[in-house]
Design a protein around this motif. Structure first.
Motif, PDB file in Angstrom:
ATOM      1  N   LEU A   1       0.874  -1.181   0.000  1.00 48.05           N
ATOM      2  CA  LEU A   1       0.000   0.000   0.000  1.00 48.05           C
ATOM      3  C   LEU A   1       0.902   1.220   0.000  1.00 48.05           C
ATOM      4  O   LEU A   1       1.564   1.498   0.992  1.00 48.05           O
ATOM      5  CB  LEU A   1      -0.825   0.021   1.283  1.00 48.05           C
ATOM      6  N   ASN A   2       0.942   1.931  -1.101  1.00 46.58           N
ATOM      7  CA  ASN A   2       1.745   3.148  -1.107  1.00 46.58           C
ATOM      8  C   ASN A   2       1.162   4.154  -2.088  1.00 46.58           C
ATOM      9  O   ASN A   2       0.168   3.893  -2.760  1.00 46.58           O
ATOM     10  CB  ASN A   2       3.204   2.830  -1.430  1.00 46.58           C
TER      11      ASN A   2
ATOM     12  N   ARG B   1      -6.228   1.702  -4.606  1.00 46.89           N
ATOM     13  CA  ARG B   1      -6.073   1.823  -3.165  1.00 46.89           C
ATOM     14  C   ARG B   1      -7.415   1.535  -2.466  1.00 46.89           C
ATOM     15  O   ARG B   1      -7.461   0.848  -1.460  1.00 46.89           O
ATOM     16  CB  ARG B   1      -5.600   3.236  -2.826  1.00 46.89           C
TER      17      ARG B   1
ATOM     18  N   ILE C   1       3.285  -1.336   4.081  1.00 48.88           N
ATOM     19  CA  ILE C   1       2.766   0.027   4.059  1.00 48.88           C
ATOM     20  C   ILE C   1       3.875   1.013   4.415  1.00 48.88           C
ATOM     21  O   ILE C   1       4.820   0.667   5.132  1.00 48.88           O
ATOM     22  CB  ILE C   1       1.563   0.153   5.028  1.00 48.88           C
TER      23      ILE C   1
ATOM     24  N   VAL D   1      -7.157   4.988   6.400  1.00 46.71           N
ATOM     25  CA  VAL D   1      -6.330   3.785   6.377  1.00 46.71           C
ATOM     26  C   VAL D   1      -6.309   3.135   7.769  1.00 46.71           C
ATOM     27  O   VAL D   1      -6.498   1.926   7.916  1.00 46.71           O
ATOM     28  CB  VAL D   1      -4.899   4.116   5.903  1.00 46.71           C
TER      29      VAL D   1
END
Lengths: 348, 533
Positions: B104-105, B113, B128, B138
């Motif tokens: 996740l970036n 996302r 992450i 998030v």
């Protein structure tokens, strides 16, 4: 290489744009103005040909061009090509026919994605053909991996797909010269070799980095052009190209795309102005962009047929695309209308 | 098959002992046995304890969270400092057959996302960035999917980078509380006592188990050489490259130097050398990295952007062409050699002019005092507007992050009375001076180590608060103990890059499997394409 690309740009812009215009064009700065320049003067391959060029280098190169007698200055900021320059350029251009294959306006957005898709696809196929499924993908991008996954053939069809690919690649690459074909294939990764970088290719084939980069883009655009236009001849590459180019194939700026969509939905320009809260001049820029890039876009609603005719006549008589000159000649006709007509004409 | 535990999955010591960890290891990872230090860390993790694990580079740190990931059925969250590192780890997991891994970036599109965040609990490993963990949505999604383990990879970054340009690291502790305080595994290869304390404090580790392996890498000989000028160093580098067998990395201080060295070596006849740095196009960077992994290159000239997470066991040597900024970085970078256990060498080439650049970098990481004084005149700003005002004052990225974080800690964005601001600024300046002094001291340590007449290994071991008596001296120790010789390295044959001798037509046939492999490999001199010199 760099010197001639600059000479080319100056020649194409023909003293009607300043050095900043030359720089923007070669850097590929994506503003409406640059795009308009590109199309207006049929110099699309120059767009983004030297992305790393800076102002100081440009000025040094222009001084050199001047010393060669290839350009002369019109004012502090503008230059035009001399007949000596034209000769030199013609000789040079004969050696670089691939440049004309590049269509930046059409494919600049898609080229990187297409390359990533093609190289990951090739790498994957080359591996799975030998039942080798454990390899590190050459591209980590989620989006690219998803496209490739979607395009990969079923196990039973792998070799058949590879055969077809081979035929398509061979046909397309045979249409190019040996150097271009070589560097394109060497840039791909397969089971026993990782693809080469632009710099490594430049070393390997003994060409400048700029030339390798332009040749490489020319091959990509050649593949895209042929595959998109002839799906029956190139079914495999067509799938990859279509997936890469997606729905958006019109090279409009983002903001212009929005305006264009609203127009398509039947909004009037006045409504769009209010809705998007943009300036009148911005809206006009968007419409000019659409006139240049969208073949189906009609300018009749903005310029009467009579005015179009008048502008056309002025353009053919005066043999210039310089807006100021045309405006003076036409008196009552607005800049906007002149740009629309020139834009539409340039794209035909 | 394996015990899969849902709500209360942490195990008692006895249960862990009973589990067939070796069986899982073999089945999932294909290794017959654990490497030194892995098992005790994994056992502590499975018992749900907070763990600080200091394990040397190449000792298989990632297994310590990957194996528990197969015991539990809820995701393991891994906070990772570099985007490229994250991607590499996900790719390696996928290449090993693990589909339920995701990074996740900020590179993911909004749509991607959203998709990942909506389905977090379907993943086994979620990588992450600390920055993304600042996002409230998030955090909320993470909270909902019950994270079984909170891993902080390369945890020394908290100390090394956290205080200045990646201040998100300093908020990891509170994020961990927000997502329900899963047990935490802090992993690093190098940490002095001070850094260890920093990690424990920032991550809110409680009743934690510390597993501290020695930083010593007995199979790497440590060599320093001093030269009067940069030109002398370059000459030495060129002759070293002719002597050294196998593959290696040359670390340079800047992108320009990385390019220059690669160029100089290529001109000197070393074709299989390439530069690698953050300023290159992503595509080309990927290609260079893969070429190196596949032994198509002998040497990479790189900034410190290269190396973390590079899974390559057979790097034989690491050369520093310029001085690293501190011992920690040096040990990290050197540790990329000899992971397969083979005898390797690390060579640092030093000249006195080297000191300027790192000193300058330290200055640039922080705001100037004047800039901070100007902040006292700013009133009623939120984070965003403050950010653009600080930028306008001429602050670079890390100075700006430092100032923002410090302002925030002082309550500036949270109704700090205006008259209190000058006092807060004074405090910030004080803290800044402290950090700067610390960094300068670390640099001085580095220089002292380079220059000093003492055993290089003993100094490092002592610097990291270990007892040298226990570690001992290997046969090829360092340049102080046994000179500059590098000829003891096992001579390995360097392969030639074969495919460049073939024509594009035969390459194409090979790619699409149009003939047997043999004909591709046999076609050598005869197949030289006329266009390739």
């Amino acid at each position: 290489m760099q010197q001639f690309l600059i000479l080319f740009a100056i020649g194409k812009l023909n003293g009607e744009r300043s050095l900043s215009g030359v720089l923007h064009l070669l850097n590929g700065k994506k503003t409406s103005q640059t795009l308009t320049d590109g199309t207006l003067f049929h110099a699309s391959f120059l767009f983004s040909a030297l992305p790393a060029l800076d102002r100081a280098t440009l000025e040094t190169e222009v001084k050199q061009l001047q010393a060669n007698g290839w350009v002369r200055s019109l004012s502090a900021e503008t230059y035009c090509m001399t007949s000596l320059g034209t000769q030199a350029l013609q000789t040079w251009q004969k050696k670089h026919p691939y440049l004309l294959t590049i269509n930046s306006l059409k494919y600049r957005k898609a080229e990187t994605l297409f390359f990533n898709v093609v190289s990951l696809y090739v790498q994957s196929l080359a591996h799975v053909l030998h039942n080798d499924t454990r390899f590190l993908p050459i591209c980590n991008d989620f989006h690219v991996q998803r496209i490739v996954k979607r395009c990969m053939p079923k196990r039973s069809e792998r070799q058949a797909s590879a055969d077809q690919h081979y035929q398509e690649w061979l046909t397309l690459l045979n249409q190019l010269d040996e150097k271009s074909a070589t560097l394109f294939v060497l840039r791909m990764s397969h089971r026993t070799r990782t693809g080469l970088t632009i710099e490594q290719l430049a070393d390997q084939i003994a060409l400048s980095k700029e030339e390798v980069s332009l040749r490489f883009r020319a091959v990509l655009h050649h593949f895209l052009q042929e595959a998109l236009q002839q799906p029956t001849l190139y079914p495999m590459l067509h799938t990859l190209a279509a997936a890469s180019i997606g729905v958006e194939s019109v090279p409009l700026t983002q903001s212009a795309t929005k305006t264009y969509e609203l127009l398509q939905q039947g909004m009037t320009p006045q409504e769009i102005l209010r809705r998007r809260n943009i300036k009148r001049s911005t809206l006009e820029d968007h419409l000019v962009e659409a006139a240049i890039h969208v073949p189906t876009f009609s300018i009749d609603a903005f310029v009467s047929k009579d005015e179009q005719q008048a502008i056309q006549t002025a353009f053919t008589t005066l043999k210039t695309k310089k807006l100021k000159t045309l405006k003076e000649a036409l008196q009552d006709v607005s800049y906007f209308k002149i740009r629309l007509v020139l834009g539409k004409k340039g794209s035909e | 098959m394996y015990p899969t535990l849902k709500s209360d999955w942490f195990l008692g010591k006895k249960e862990v002992n009973k589990m067939h960890l070796t069986e899982i290891l073999h089945k999932r990872f294909g290794f017959p046995t654990f490497r030194d230090g892995q098992r005790p860390v994994i056992e502590a993790v499975l018992q749900g304890k907070d763990v600080l694990a200091l394990m040397p580079t190449g000792s298989g740190k990632s297994l310590c969270y990957q194996l528990p990931g197969y015991v539990w059925n809820t995701p393991v969250l891994i906070v990772s400092p570099l985007l490229s590192l994250m991607d590499d780890q996900v790719q390696q997991l996928k290449a090993a057959g693990e589909k339920r891994a995701v990074a996740l970036n900020s590179f993911l599109s909004m749509e991607e996302r959203r998709h990942v965040l909506a389905n977090l609990s379907s993943y086994r490993f979620i990588f992450i960035s600390p920055e993304l963990l600042q996002n409230a949505y998030v955090v909320q999604q993470l909270k909902r999917c019950t994270i079984s383990l909170f891993v902080v990879d390369e945890a020394h970054c908290i100390s090394q980078w956290g205080h200045e340009f990646r201040t998100s690291y300093l908020r990891l502790g509170s994020v961990r509380e927000k997502i329900g305080r899963p047990p935490c595994l802090a992993l690093t290869a190098t940490a002095t006592n001070i850094v260890q304390e920093d990690i424990v404090q920032q991550l809110h580790l409680q009743d934690y188990e510390a597993h501290l392996a020695s930083v010593d890498r007995p199979n790497i000989k440590l060599v320093t050489e001093t030269f009067a000028t940069e030109a002398d160093k370059l000459t030495r580098l060129q002759s070293l490259l002719k002597e050294l067998p196998g593959q290696g990395i040359i670390y340079a201080a800047t992108r320009q130097w990385a390019e220059r060295l690669a160029q100089a070596l290529r001109e000197d006849g070393h074709e299989r050398v390439a530069a690698y740095h953050g300023g290159m196009e992503a595509t080309d960077r990927q290609l260079i990295q893969k070429q190196f992994l596949r032994n198509e290159l002998d040497c990479i000239c790189s900034t410190n952007a290269f190396g973390m997470g590079i899974n390559k066991g057979d790097i034989t040597w690491v050369i520093h062409f310029q001085l690293p900024s501190d011992m920690e970085s040096y040990v990290q970078e050197v540790g990329r050699a000899g992971r397969n256990g083979a005898q390797s060498v690390a060579i640092l080439l030093y000249s006195p002019t080297d000191e300027e650049l790192p000193s300058r970098l330290i200055q640039q990481e922080f705001p100037t005092e004047q800039q901070l004084q100007q902040v006292t005149r700013m009133e009623g700003l939120n984070r965003e507007s403050a950010s653009s005002r600080l930028f306008a004052l001429g602050m670079g990225e890390s100075a700006l992050n430092f100032t923002l974080y410090q302002l925030e800690s002082e309550g500036y964005f949270n109704s700090l009375p205006n008259q209190e601001l000058p006092k807060a600024i004074e405090k910030i300046i004080e803290r800044m001076e402290y950090r700067k002094a610390l960094k300068r001291k670390m640099l001085q340590n580095m220089i002292q180590w380079t220059q000093g007449s003492f055993c290089k290994r003993e100094y490092i071991i002592t610097y990291f608060d270990e007892d040298f008596q226990k570690v001992g001296r290997p046969p090829y120790c360092c340049s102080y103990c046994c000179g500059h010789d590098v000829h003891f390295l096992e001579q390995q044959k360097r392969e030639l890059r074969p495919p460049l001798q073939t024509s594009w037509r035969s390459e194409l046939r090979f790619i699409f499997n149009q003939e047997s492999d043999d004909s591709h490999e046999q076609e050598k001199p005869s197949g030289i394409d006329s266009t390739i010199k």
